[in-house]
Write an enzyme that holds these catalytic residues in place. Sequence first.
Site, PDB file in Angstrom:
ATOM      1  N   GLU A  25      -5.880  -1.415  -7.208  1.00 53.97           N
ATOM      2  CA  GLU A  25      -4.966  -0.420  -7.769  1.00 53.97           C
ATOM      3  C   GLU A  25      -3.726  -1.144  -8.311  1.00 53.97           C
ATOM      4  O   GLU A  25      -3.029  -1.840  -7.579  1.00 53.97           O
ATOM      5  CB  GLU A  25      -4.576   0.568  -6.666  1.00 53.97           C
ATOM      6  CG  GLU A  25      -3.798   1.768  -7.132  1.00 53.97           C
ATOM      7  CD  GLU A  25      -3.551   2.757  -5.990  1.00 53.97           C
ATOM      8  OE1 GLU A  25      -3.426   3.954  -6.265  1.00 53.97           O
ATOM      9  OE2 GLU A  25      -3.489   2.318  -4.811  1.00 53.97           O
ATOM     10  N   ASN A  28      -3.921   5.978  -1.446  1.00 52.03           N
ATOM     11  CA  ASN A  28      -3.411   6.394  -0.134  1.00 52.03           C
ATOM     12  C   ASN A  28      -2.868   7.813  -0.167  1.00 52.03           C
ATOM     13  O   ASN A  28      -2.897   8.525   0.842  1.00 52.03           O
ATOM     14  CB  ASN A  28      -2.333   5.420   0.346  1.00 52.03           C
ATOM     15  CG  ASN A  28      -2.934   4.128   0.879  1.00 52.03           C
ATOM     16  OD1 ASN A  28      -4.060   4.126   1.365  1.00 52.03           O
ATOM     17  ND2 ASN A  28      -2.200   3.047   0.771  1.00 52.03           N
ATOM     18  N   HIS A  33      -2.366  -3.553  -5.646  1.00 52.70           N
ATOM     19  CA  HIS A  33      -2.747  -3.094  -4.301  1.00 52.70           C
ATOM     20  C   HIS A  33      -4.228  -3.385  -4.060  1.00 52.70           C
ATOM     21  O   HIS A  33      -5.107  -2.747  -4.653  1.00 52.70           O
ATOM     22  CB  HIS A  33      -2.457  -1.589  -4.186  1.00 52.70           C
ATOM     23  CG  HIS A  33      -2.954  -0.973  -2.908  1.00 52.70           C
ATOM     24  ND1 HIS A  33      -3.334   0.351  -2.815  1.00 52.70           N
ATOM     25  CD2 HIS A  33      -3.135  -1.501  -1.666  1.00 52.70           C
ATOM     26  CE1 HIS A  33      -3.724   0.601  -1.581  1.00 52.70           C
ATOM     27  NE2 HIS A  33      -3.616  -0.498  -0.873  1.00 52.70           N
ATOM     28  N   SER A  55       0.817  -1.219   0.000  1.00 57.65           N
ATOM     29  CA  SER A  55       0.000   0.000   0.000  1.00 57.65           C
ATOM     30  C   SER A  55       0.847   1.264   0.000  1.00 57.65           C
ATOM     31  O   SER A  55       0.327   2.348  -0.255  1.00 57.65           O
ATOM     32  CB  SER A  55      -0.928   0.008   1.220  1.00 57.65           C
ATOM     33  OG  SER A  55      -0.169  -0.098   2.415  1.00 57.65           O
TER      34      SER A  55
END
Length: 731
Positions: free
Chosen positions: A475, A513, A463, A442
């Site tokens: 992702e 993120n 991800h 992540s």
Amino acid sequence: MTDFTMKTDADGIATITWDVKNKSMNVMTLDAWDILDGLIDDALSDDAVKGVILTSGKDSFAGGMDLNVIARMKQMAGDDPAQGLFDGIMNAHRIMRKIERAGMDPKTLKGGKPIATVLPGTALGIGLEIPLSTHRIFAANNPKAKIGLPEIMVGIFPGAGGTTRLTRKMGAMAASPFLLEGKLVAPAAAKAAGLIDEVSDDPMVAARDWVLNAKDADLVKPWDAKGYKMPGGAPYHPAGFMTFVGASAMVNGKTQGVYPAAKALLSAVYEGALVPFDTALKIEARWFTSILMNPSSEAMIRSLFINKEALEKGAVRPADVADQRVKKLGVLGAGMMGAGISLVSAQAGIEVVLIDQTQEAADRGKAYTATFADKGIARKKTTPEKKEQLLSLITATTDLEALTGCDLIIEAVFEDPKVKAEMTQKVEAVIPQDCIFASNTSTLPITELAKASTRPEQFIGIHFFSPVEKMLLVEIIKGKGTGDRAVAKALDYVRQIRKTPIVVNDARFFYANRCILPYVNEGVRMLKEGVEPALIENAAKLVGMPLGPLQLTDETSIDLGAKIARATKAGMGDGYDDYADEVIFWLEAEGRLGRKSNAGFYSYDEKGKRQGFWEGLAAKYPAADEQPDLIDVQHRLLFAQTLEAVRALEEGVLMDIREGDVGAILGWGFAPWSGGPLSWFDMLGASYAAERCDDLVARFGDRFACPALLREMAEKDQSFYGRFGPEAEAA
């Protein structure tokens, strides 16, 4: 070939067949309305026709209105789009009202021709609204079929008579799950609820028999009959009054007032229930026009349907790479992420080898799938036989040699570069030379992780979001050396497991993120400044975020936040803003690690139920005497995320604007009513957004600095979709 065709048999039954060529499912277009209108006229005026059956030439009946058409209706409606939209909707009402009255005498309600619908399978949206205007609906006994009105899920509501007819057919209370929640049910449940009339193993035979024997009274809809009373009571009836009061509270409680379609639907139902049926249709059309004119509906349709579907169909897939579907998957690490990845892969029919350091840990990871299946069995969603079939696809082991023959590896071990590097080298010694290696990380840069690989062109980031089986987004991260085949492999795999992919270039925190961390930090920052925590949390929810930033931190764990903060500071040095870290480090030191420890920003009871804010917060960070305006709190929370999305686009981390919006909604729940962060800035306008940035910088700091791209767009009066959207790119 036209979308609708009609044939009349020797018994005088005219069968109108809906069959849109080159489409797997029928969808309604504007031109098709005219074709259907003409065929109905022909059937009603032909003395040889005794009745009509409307059906489909496909296994399903219809998937609804073509949302690509709905998305363009405002642009196609002329110089006065509201009037143009209203006229178009009323034309659809006219056609369906013609079907409903079927040539009967308006005074005696006699002399009409029976019109039935046969649903061979799924019927959604307009695919149910048209049948509701016919006199009887017959569905095939197909438990896999879905029947309902899902429009509310994409920011509109059933505006072609479905809202008015279903409410008058079932009553507001009974209709509410189908209208306000978009509930879809199988034919048997649809009949039990009152959506349709009959379920049959041979619905065409049943429909023919009904058409040939129908009497005048069978054709009169309840709302056209003398003395009609709405089931459950109209709004001025005591029972009906309580229904509408409760419905209003429910809608506002669930939507926080930010989803215009739900409020418009409720208004159309309430106001329509006070007037005759034809007037109610006009009211419904006005509210539907209002929603189509609202930028929220356009943005939601674009992001949640058109763009999402395009990404799932491979809009960003390298075109010259052969099919890369996964046959055998290796998962390294049987923790929560590895176990979840194994589950969704096995559900897709993929053979999985689940590796961990000990057999006990590997078995525990496989047991996650068993527990998931057991819950499904308890809810009658699956069977013991299917559970065993699922488990047979997963091999839990410590033996790396079992990875022989894998064509994709997903590493989900501890978030430590050294641990990941060691695992990469061990596994590459075993797996085939052409196997793609993916890291589920992540935060760690893919380009750096790929340095441990002897095949960097075959190294990629995948991800997943937690919990894997529930989250819709995946992702995919391209490192500097990642090749097209690795990208195609990741995309084809994500399609196999029925998730929505976005592809981004490698950068710190990637895309998701990168945007969500500033949201959390801004909330914590405001708490430290003395903003009431309830104001922070409720401001977020009132603007459409599923969780406030403090609750989100509790859910994801405070020690994880502390770990990310330390790693980020180590990586960025003096460029890192650590203002909010003090709060996180303090909670960590207090042992308040979030929901997992039943202690965080919130207090929890012994069962883990959230009880309210922890009293220690107010003692450590007392609320200021003067609290900020709601809009300032909301804009700080939203701009913190949206500006990062703009910077990601500006820096080339985002390669497709559609991925920025779809990824934000599916990945972390960015205000779905807005269509995503870039759509939201388009609603605000680049000029206003840039001015607001300057204002936020002056009052709150440089983190709100206007990106050069946004400033340029403001000067040129551009929008993100006007400049970067698919149509702009094609031009």
